[in-house]
Motif scaffolding. Structure first.
Motif, PDB file in Angstrom:
ATOM      1  N   PHE A   1      -3.140  10.215  -2.663  1.00 40.39           N
ATOM      2  CA  PHE A   1      -3.507   9.191  -3.611  1.00 40.39           C
ATOM      3  C   PHE A   1      -4.702   8.604  -2.931  1.00 40.39           C
ATOM      4  N   THR A   2      -4.952   8.828  -1.716  1.00 42.56           N
ATOM      5  CA  THR A   2      -6.334   8.106  -1.337  1.00 42.56           C
ATOM      6  C   THR A   2      -7.511   8.750  -2.106  1.00 42.56           C
ATOM      7  N   GLY A   3      -7.511   9.933  -2.295  1.00 42.80           N
ATOM      8  CA  GLY A   3      -8.597  10.597  -3.383  1.00 42.80           C
ATOM      9  C   GLY A   3      -8.428   9.962  -4.757  1.00 42.80           C
TER      10      GLY A   3
ATOM     11  N   PHE B   1     -11.606  15.682   1.754  1.00 44.45           N
ATOM     12  CA  PHE B   1     -11.681  15.155   3.133  1.00 44.45           C
ATOM     13  C   PHE B   1     -10.423  14.373   3.583  1.00 44.45           C
ATOM     14  N   VAL B   2      -9.769  13.639   2.733  1.00 46.26           N
ATOM     15  CA  VAL B   2      -8.892  12.575   3.006  1.00 46.26           C
ATOM     16  C   VAL B   2      -7.648  13.224   2.665  1.00 46.26           C
TER      17      VAL B   2
ATOM     18  N   THR C   1       0.787  -1.243   0.214  1.00 44.53           N
ATOM     19  CA  THR C   1       0.133   0.040  -0.016  1.00 44.53           C
ATOM     20  C   THR C   1       0.821   1.338  -0.110  1.00 44.53           C
ATOM     21  N   THR C   2       1.614   1.303   0.970  1.00 39.40           N
ATOM     22  CA  THR C   2       2.591   2.597   0.939  1.00 39.40           C
ATOM     23  C   THR C   2       3.498   2.420  -0.228  1.00 39.40           C
ATOM     24  N   GLY C   3       3.929   1.429  -0.696  1.00 38.74           N
ATOM     25  CA  GLY C   3       4.676   1.249  -2.108  1.00 38.74           C
ATOM     26  C   GLY C   3       4.063   1.800  -3.081  1.00 38.74           C
TER      27      GLY C   3
ATOM     28  N   PHE D   1      -6.606   2.293   3.988  1.00 38.37           N
ATOM     29  CA  PHE D   1      -5.228   1.632   3.370  1.00 38.37           C
ATOM     30  C   PHE D   1      -4.253   2.502   3.170  1.00 38.37           C
ATOM     31  N   PHE D   2      -4.571   3.973   2.585  1.00 37.94           N
ATOM     32  CA  PHE D   2      -3.667   4.684   2.127  1.00 37.94           C
ATOM     33  C   PHE D   2      -3.357   5.720   3.087  1.00 37.94           C
ATOM     34  N   GLY D   3      -4.040   6.034   4.180  1.00 38.76           N
ATOM     35  CA  GLY D   3      -4.015   7.077   5.207  1.00 38.76           C
ATOM     36  C   GLY D   3      -4.461   8.525   4.589  1.00 38.76           C
TER      37      GLY D   3
END
Ligand SMILES: Nc1ncnc2c1ncn2[C@@H]1O[C@H](COP(=O)(O)OP(=O)(O)OP(=O)(O)O)[C@@H](O)[C@H]1O
Ligand SMILES: [Mg+2]
Lengths: 344, 660
Positions: free
Chosen positions: B531-533, B607-608, B405-407, B525-527
């Protein structure tokens, strides 16, 4: 035949699709062949200057190749398409002048249509499809169902009243179409290639059905088809259309015996002439020394039906018209006709 | 046969190669200038600073607020509309969610509502769906969110019913009249590109924060949907029954009532389904302007980065969405099937309705008398284990697959996102604009370039150039990734019936869920990160892209494929040389849709941690002094959306293969 005695009298009817259609009629452009007109102005003259009369109780067949304007013509008569100009007189009234509510009234009472692809309402049962025209006319439910039941019997759909159209075969669906058109007891019926979507056997059944209904009810019919056999079978007279114009009108016999031009001749080429022509078209004066049998036949007899009698006569047969002799024919004359038309 | 293939392919090959080079050239020049002039003329604005436009809008908003009581537009229009709608919402809430003044429960206790929902679904579809719907409603209660769910339900019902009351007649008009269609089409098109978040602030400005504003905003979102589907349904009615009916002398009204409406009923019911689902998904986001209900816990969870609670609230939204979808879909299936039911079936159904009706009445009465039937039993509550599970699951995933995930996050962020963002935001605005216009010209031609220029200048004049470019960057990256994944999956389902069978239910389900609820697991997953968006945007838009591409591949004429196979091409060649080029129109359409869907999500990614315009809108929602800036950000989103859509449309128009 004068228009006052006609069920329908059509005069100088034009239907031009495309921009400013009124400007085309009467201009030199109107005389251009269809393709040239389209190239020049973008207009399609689907119906060009068509005039004809249909007698009460007559079955008038309109024929022509695909795109010749048959459907457009019949839709102009009922104003499903507004004609560009001309007149359509029924019962002394010009249908084209009728206003909206009068037109609806005419459609509800005077004429009805049968369509190639049936046009049934899939969400209504057979009985309610048939009763639909009465329903929109405000006829009470019990009354309209009673009337619908009558026509159901007439077209042989008994037992299927409660079915939905899609549960029926194509032939049955078109029976519903016929029944629906008959339900309002119209004076004139328009049928636009009613049987083209059906397979040959069912088509023959349905043709017989129409002939039977016509005999029983005597409705005036305008029947569109591109099948000459069908035209001959059901039609009293045939009008042949080409590129929007009516090129010839006549009885099947007249058309086959004397095609007006190559186009019409092309149409009739494959028809077994002996099935259509009468003795009148092949009768000739008696030759010198020709022996004449005692047999005589009426000039209106179809050649095919005369064959046996002529072959067995053992000599020339006398042809009579209203009891008067108008000449003779022999087995050879008949053979020539049978041989010239495609397989008899 | 093979000539068809060649005709398709040769001009294709001739066109793309030089265009590809020009494209690369533009990027290189842009990048070089960007490097040299980095950081100059970037029109950067600090978060707390006002732009000219936002300052004047602030003033104007204040002015509006002060004149609310006296301005005739407010007194005679806005206020009555607000009061009417808020009365309606309050009434429905008093039936199902808000206690009446003189008691502690609403008109119906939970058992009554439970039975009524079951009964309604039973009548409109069937017993199985009814059981299913009751199970869903019960589960929502078991998640500890009964009252919130009922609040959402009240808002969704009000908005959906009003939308249908307005949308169906307008849709009929647009279906019957070409003029009607011409009037509505531009509005519908605009509504389709407008991300949901943009509606909120302007509506709140006029209608004040509260359930009424939330309902109105929802309606603005859903009315176009019901108009579109109704018009589509009416226009889709086959010609021949209509013609036959006219030939019998129907009036326009009779034609509509007996022919067109019944024959369009399937599409109209589909419109009801879509309208309701859209209202639900909007109702979640509308919590920002005072919608009561499930949006509240979802937003709380996002703000507090509480994945567990978010998952519980999100699950409740999903359950309600599935309930709406399943029961309206079952009604949909009934439409258009004309088989007379047997006598026995009719009798059984009558008996069923009688019994069910009686039980429902009993349940209503009981629910008003007894405490256990009035309040959803607190002992039945599974929210804690579910929240814990979601927390454990995501943190477990991060622990075990953190490298993945972080990768992934780092990989995408560092290889594409950062370079592109610094190119778009760090280069002088006129250079970036020039590059965008050039690319727009390359893709869509001169008109595309002109429209793009105008829109870019408009964006510059909002003063939020940089934030717009941040959002634009994320939209581009997410769409790129969406298209890569979407085309692979689309080709797969287009070529294999089996794959289609496997994927289709997921795609259908994916389209039902509100974008908002996807944010929660992605956040897990991604905090909080850009990238979460992006990931949420990808997940949200993949179903539509896969469906369009799959459809396109399936429609490639069989003989083209056969010609390629007989010419000895490998599977890969077949896909890349025949199927994809032949499905070009679908690919273009999928890209267009993908862009619009992605933009809508990127914006709520505010939001994220997505930053950009979406964040400004959210800030504008929460701080009075930022109202103006939030509104301007909404305007910038609108401009960006229109620009993306226009470029895509011109590209589609210019590059579509003519229909065979
Ligand atoms: N709405 C329309 N607009 C423009 N042109 C039309 C329209 N309807 C028909 N036409 C043209 O008018 C001509 C006559 O069409 P029509 O449908 O009347 O032919 P048809 O003889 O019934 O043919 P078919 O046997 O195929 O049914 C055709 O060239 C057709 O393209
Ligand atoms: Mg026709």
């Amino acid at each position: 035949m004068t228009s006052s005695h006609s069920a329908i009298s059509v005069r100088n009817l034009w239907q031009v699709f495309g921009p400013n259609p009124e400007n085309i009629i009467g201009s030199p452009d109107a005389l251009l062949p269809r393709a040239e007109l389209r190239a020049k102005t973008g207009n399609t003259a689907a119906v060009r200057d068509v005039s004809f009369d249909v007698a009460p109780g007559e079955v008038f067949v309109v024929m022509g190749l695909s795109g010749s304007g048959k459907s457009t013509l019949v839709r102009c008569l009922t104003r499903l398409i507004e004609p560009t100009s001309g007149s359509v007189v029924m019962d002394g009234e010009d249908v084209l002048q009728a206003n909206g509510s009068r037109l609806r009234e005419l459609r509800r009472t005077k004429f009805s249509m049968v369509f190639q692809n049936f046009g049934l309402l899939p969400h209504r049962r057979v009985i309610d499809n048939i009763a639909f025209a009465l329903e929109i006319n405000g006829v009470k439910k019990s009354e309209r169902h009673a009337r619908a039941q009558e026509v159901v019997e007439l077209v042989g759909l008994r037992g299927f009243e409660q079915a939905y159209p899609e549960q029926l075969s194509g032939g049955m669906q078109q029976r519903v179409g016929l029944a629906r058109a008959l339900a309002v007891d119209p004076e004139v019926m328009f049928l636009d290639e009613p049987f083209s979507a059906l397979d040959p056997l069912i088509r023959r059944d349905m043709q017989n059905e129409v002939i039977r209904l016509h005999k029983e009810l005597g409705k005036t019919m305008i029947f569109i088809t591109h099948d000459l056999d069908e035209a001959i079978k059901v039609g009293d007279r045939i009008g042949i259309m080409r590129d929007g114009a009516m090129v010839q009108i006549g009885t099947p016999e007249e058309i086959i015996a004397n095609p007006a031009d190559e186009y019409v001749a092309d149409f009739t080429r494959d028809v077994p002439k002996s099935h259509v022509l009468t003795l009148r078209t092949i009768v000739r004066p008696q030759a010198d020394g020709e022996s004449v049998s005692g047999v005589s036949l009426d000039a209106k007899t179809i050649i095919r039906d005369a064959t046996d009698a002529v072959v067995n006569a053992g000599g020339a047969v006398t042809v009579t018209d209203n009891g008067q002799s108008i000449g003779v024919i022999t087995a050879n004359d008949i053979l020539r006709i049978v041989g010239s038309g495609a397989s008899a | 046969m093979s000539s068809i293939v060649e005709q398709e392919l040769i001009p294709e090959a001739k066109k793309t190669i030089p265009r590809g080079w020009i494209f690369a050239g533009i990027i290189v020049v842009w990048a070089i200038i960007g490097k040299i002039m980095n950081g100059k003329y970037t029109l950067a604005v600090n978060l707390a600073d006002q732009t000219k436009m936002s300052a004047s809008i602030n003033d104007w908003a204040n002015h509006l607020g002060q004149n609310r009581q006296s301005n005739p537009f407010f007194v005679y229009f806005i206020t009555p509309v607000r009061e009417f709608i808020s009365g309606l919402v309050d009434f429905i809430r008093s039936v199902i969610s808000v206690p009446l003044a003189h008691s502690s429960i609403p008109m119906l206790g939970w058992l009554g509502i439970f039975a009524v929902i079951g009964f309604i679904v039973f009548i409109t579809s069937n017993f199985r769906q009814s059981l299913f719907a009751m199970a869903m409603i019960f589960s929502v209660g078991a998640l500890g969110l009964w009252t919130q769910s009922m609040d959402s339900l009240a808002l969704v019902l009000t908005a959906a019913i009003l939308s249908l009351i307005i949308g169906i007649p307008v849709g009929i008009w647009a279906g019957l009249s070409d003029r009607g269609l011409a009037v509505v089409t531009p509005i519908l098109d605009l509504a389709q590109i407008l991300p949901t978040l943009v509606y909120l602030a302007p509506v709140a400005l006029f209608f004040l924060i509260g359930p009424a504003a939330a309902t109105i905003a929802t309606m603005i979102y859903t009315i176009p949907i019901s108009i579109r589907l109704t018009a589509f349904g009416i226009r889709g009615v086959p010609k021949s029954p209509v013609e036959a009916s006219v030939s019998m002398g129907t009036t326009k009204w009779q034609l509509l009532r007996h022919v067109q409406l019944p024959m369009a009923s399937r599409t109209i019911v589909l419109g009801i389904n879509q309208t309701t689902l859209a209202a639900l998904s909007f109702a979640v986001i509308a919590t920002l302007i005072g919608a009561p209900g499930l949006g509240d816990p979802v937003v709380q969870a996002l703000v507090l980065r509480n994945v567990g609670d978010g998952a519980v609230a999100g699950l409740a939204v999903v359950l309600i969405a599935i309930m709406f979808d399943r029961s309206t879909s079952a009604t949909l299936k009934k439409q258009g099937i004309y088989v007379p039911p047997s006598e026995k079936a009719i009798r059984n159904r009558r008996i069923g309705i009688g019994i069910f009706g009686a039980i429902t009445v009993a349940a209503i009465v009981v629910s008003r008398q007894f405490k256990w039937a009035a309040f959803f039993p607190e002992s039945i509550n599974v929210s804690k284990p579910i929240a814990d599970f979601a927390d454990k699951f995501t943190s477990g995933a991060v622990d075990h697959f953190g490298f993945a995930t972080t990768g992934l996050n780092t990989l995408i962020t560092e290889t594409i996102l950062n370079p592109l963002e610094s190119l778009l935001t760090g280069t002088p605005w006129f250079i970036t604009s020039l590059a965008i216009v050039a690319i727009s010209f390359l893709l869509g031609g001169a008109r595309s370039a002109i429209v793009t220029t105008i829109l870019l200048l408009a964006i510059v004049s909002t003063g939020l150039w940089q934030d717009t470019m941040v959002t634009f960057t994320q939209t581009i990256v997410a769409t790129l990734l969406t298209m890569i994944i979407g085309v692979i999956l689309g080709v797969w389902i287009g070529r294999s019936e089996r794959a289609d069978k496997v994927l289709r239910p997921f795609l259908d389900a994916g389209q039902v869920l509100p974008a908002f609820v996807y944010l929660i697991p992605m956040l897990g997953f991604f905090g909080p990160s850009r990238f979460t968006g992006i990931a949420t945007g990808i997940i949200y838009s993949i179903p539509i892209v896969v469906k369009i591409v799959g459809q396109g591949i399936r429609e490639v004429p069989v003989n083209m494929n056969e010609a390629a196979i007989s010419a000895g091409s490998t599977k890969w060649q077949q896909i890349t040389k025949v199927q994809l080029p032949a499905a070009k129109n679908s690919l273009l359409l999928a890209t267009n849709q993908g862009l619009i869907f992605v933009l809508a999500v990127i914006v709520i990614g505010g939001f994220v941690g997505s930053g950009g315009l979406g964040y400004l809108v959210l800030v504008g929602q929460s701080k009075v002094e930022m109202t103006g800036k939030g509104l301007v950000a909404g305007l910038a989103i609108l401009l960006l959306g229109v620009m993306i859509d226009r470029i895509a449309q011109y590209t589609v128009r210019r590059n579509s293969a003519p229909k065979q």
